[in-house]
Design a protein around this motif. Structure first.
Motif, PDB file in Angstrom:
ATOM      1  N   GLU A   1      -2.298  -1.156   4.879  1.00  0.00           N
ATOM      2  CA  GLU A   1      -3.053  -0.053   4.276  1.00  0.00           C
ATOM      3  C   GLU A   1      -4.291   0.309   5.099  1.00  0.00           C
ATOM      4  OE1 GLU A   1      -5.310  -3.634   2.943  1.00  0.00           O
ATOM      5  OE2 GLU A   1      -3.213  -3.105   3.320  1.00  0.00           O
TER       6      GLU A   1
ATOM      7  N   ASP B   1      -3.010   8.293   0.341  1.00  0.00           N
ATOM      8  CA  ASP B   1      -1.600   8.448   0.682  1.00  0.00           C
ATOM      9  C   ASP B   1      -0.882   9.077  -0.505  1.00  0.00           C
ATOM     10  OD1 ASP B   1      -1.978   7.227   3.163  1.00  0.00           O
ATOM     11  OD2 ASP B   1      -1.708   5.231   2.311  1.00  0.00           O
TER      12      ASP B   1
ATOM     13  N   GLY C   1       3.762   1.017  -2.933  1.00  0.00           N
ATOM     14  CA  GLY C   1       4.679   1.660  -2.001  1.00  0.00           C
ATOM     15  C   GLY C   1       6.117   1.591  -2.453  1.00  0.00           C
TER      16      GLY C   1
ATOM     17  N   ARG D   1      -2.741  -5.797   7.843  1.00  0.00           N
ATOM     18  CA  ARG D   1      -3.131  -5.015   6.666  1.00  0.00           C
ATOM     19  C   ARG D   1      -2.534  -3.618   6.798  1.00  0.00           C
ATOM     20  NH1 ARG D   1      -8.117  -6.917   4.716  1.00  0.00           N
ATOM     21  NH2 ARG D   1      -7.966  -5.238   3.172  1.00  0.00           N
TER      22      ARG D   1
ATOM     23  N   SER E   1      -9.161   3.505   5.243  1.00  0.00           N
ATOM     24  CA  SER E   1      -8.635   2.630   4.195  1.00  0.00           C
ATOM     25  C   SER E   1      -8.831   3.288   2.842  1.00  0.00           C
ATOM     26  CB  SER E   1      -9.348   1.271   4.230  1.00  0.00           C
ATOM     27  OG  SER E   1      -8.979   0.460   3.136  1.00  0.00           O
TER      28      SER E   1
END
Length: 568
Positions: A399, A458, A468, A397, A422
């Motif tokens: 993320e 992020d 992303g 994972r 997360s």
């Protein structure tokens, strides 16, 4: 003829086997016999060498001064190799033999110059090392320097053996006296240097300890040499004179040796008691810290005060030890030592990590040169296995970031607390599935899981990362323009609705159209019908299908006039 030859050769064939089997008692017996069978010529040569070597010449003092300075540097930098070099240079063996012979034979001339050479050289060496200790580069005392200030009865026995070896080397011309001379210098040279360094540092107790060690070694070598010189015939009955006269000459040395032996015996008893106490403290601390994850004991120092034992332990741990844990270990120490203990823990925050996660590794190598792992308790083994499973899951994972794994022991069973970072909160179903996986892998049916989440955001210069690919994948000018158009079309449709804002929109081109994710904030949540309408209107404008996923958040700034997104 043949039979006789065979008979005559039989002892020759057996002799090597007998000597090989009984080599050590034969060698000792032969060495002792050699002491009493010194030829007159060899005796005269040895006496001449002792007389010449006991003279306090300029060369003698220069060599001794150089050796003491080298020894001083060796004690400062904690270098055994340099200390051996200093002992090779030191000419301390022969004057002690001169003192012994002077006392035994009543030779005042030899005794006087041997005493001047031995103790005059010691005073010169101590003074030079005192000046060395005044230099500004002297730091904390090294272990080899501290060893010279804490003499024990073992040091006295070592000096006696060194004296025995030195006399044998002087008597037997086949042995170089340089080798036992190094052994004798080892007993005398470092204490002299330690006296000067301690006086320069104001450590008078340490200087007294080094002085005691020096005199103890001198007296031990003196006594052994006197006995061996009598056995070897270096002193005649006429030279010894009356027993009363001999006792009078050796009275000071004998009384000094007796006092030193008593003092060193007391030092040795204190050392043994200290070692036992230190071993007990290490054992209790190791047991207490074995229940703490990724924690290792580095060092222990202790001293006795009016209220019991004060213990300062340095540990490596991933977090500061709680006062409750320190209290539990402190109580265990008090029970083990049978006296009050005040425990201080100096925590150096570190973490030992292997490829599979955290691990418990001691901060030193074992004697065989390999990394020694601290023994794991069942609790810590369970925690380490749980972390490994958590890292395997987090690795799939991207993320999700695994921050920490801890274990809490409750009466109902162990509880694994996993801290993650997360952008979204895991669902209860996801936690349940992972808990079931942990129970299966760890063979702990009573284990329970608590997931502690820290929200992460992020960001790039484009804004919050929802896709992303929309932020981190290079695109040519045409692709970038098409992506911007898709994101603008969706954002315009969302913000056309009353009081709704889209601070972040990411679009990614697929084979069958656009995948779009949007962060929407407002006083309400978009309905599925509204999302479908935005998809249809945006697809009509772009001429390609659009699939929209909305992350809805009620997070607005409200004034008396209007709604505003917090970003503004």
């Amino acid at each position: 003829m043949d039979k006789d030859e065979a008979t005559s050769k039989t002892p020759d064939r057996q002799t090597p086997r007998l000597r090989e089997r009984d080599w050590w008692p034969a060698s000792w017996a032969r060495a002792i016999a050699d002491i009493g069978s010194v030829t007159p010529a060899r005796r005269e040569a040895v006496l001449r060498d002792i007389d010449e070597g006991s003279s306090p010449t300029t060369v003698y003092y220069v060599l001794l001064g150089i050796s003491e300075l080298i020894a001083g540097f060796a004690l400062i930098v904690d270098s055994d190799a340099t200390l051996i070099g200093a002992n090779v240079v030191a000419p301390l063996m022969t004057p002690i033999f001169g003192v012994s012979l002077g006392l035994m034979r009543g030779d005042l001339k030899l005794l006087r110059k041997a005493l001047m050479a031995e103790f005059g050289g010691a005073i010169l060496g101590g003074a030079l090392c005192y000046l060395l200790g005044l230099l500004p580069f002297i730091g904390d005392p090294s272990p080899v320097l501290l060893a010279q200030t804490r003499p024990t009865l073992i040091d006295l026995l070592v000096a006696a053996l060194a004296g025995f070896a030195g006399v044998l080397a002087m008597i037997d011309e086949r042995v170089s006296p340089a080798l036992p001379g190094v052994a004798i210098a080892t007993a005398l040279n470092p204490p002299i240097a330690a006296i000067g360094l301690c006086l320069a540092s104001g450590a008078y107790a340490g200087a007294f300890g080094a002085l005691l060690l020096f005199f103890a070694n001198v007296l031990a070598i003196l006594a052994v040499a006197a006995v061996l010189f009598i056995v070897a015939g270096f002193v005649t009955r006429a030279e010894i004179g009356s027993i009363t006269g001999l006792a009078r000459r050796f009275a000071a040395a004998g009384i000094g040796l007796l006092l030193v032996t008593v003092l060193l015996s007391n030092h040795l008893a204190n050392l043994v008691h200290k070692l036992r106490t230190e071993r007990a403290i290490h054992t209790v601390l190791d047991q207490g810290l074995s229940e703490q994850p990724n924690t290792a004991l580095v060092s222990v120092d202790f001293s006795r005060g009016p209220n019991g034992v004060d213990v300062l332990s340095t540990i490596r741990a991933p977090r500061v030890m709680s006062p409750e844990t320190v209290k539990v270990i402190q109580d265990a120490l008090s029970e083990r030592l049978g006296e009050p203990v005040q425990l201080f823990m100096r925590c150096v925050l570190t973490a030992d990590v292997s490829a599979t996660g955290s691990t418990n590794v001691r901060p030193y190598l074992s004697l065989n040169g390999r990394v020694a792992e601290a023994p794991l308790s069942p609790t810590m083994r369970l925690l380490q296995q749980a972390e490994q499973v958590a890292r395997e899951t987090a690795g799939k994972r991207p993320e999700l970031v695994l921050k920490d794994v801890d274990l809490v022991k409750l009466p109902a069973g162990p509880v694994i607390v996993i801290a993650i970072e997360s952008p979204r909160t895991p669902t209860a179903e996801e936690v349940r599935r992972f808990e079931a996986r942990l129970r299966e892998r760890l063979q702990e049916p009573s284990l329970r899981l608590v997931l502690r989440r820290t929200a992460s955001v992020d960001m790039t210069s484009k804004g919050r990362i929802l896709f992303g690919e929309a932020h981190l994948v290079d695109a040519d000018a045409v692709e970038a323009q098409a992506r911007d158009a898709a994101e603008k079309a969706v954002r315009d449709r969302i913000e056309a609705l009353p009081h709704l804002f889209a601070p972040a929109v990411d679009a990614v081109k697929r084979d069958n159209g656009w995948d779009v994710r949007a962060e929407v904030v407002g006083p309400r949540v978009l309905t599925p019908m509204e999302v479908r309408d935005i998809e249809q209107r945006s697809a009509k404008e772009l001429g390609q299908p659009v699939r929209l996923s909305v992350w809805a958040r009620t997070e607005l700034k409200v004034t008396d006039e209007r709604y505003e997104p917090l970003g503004d």
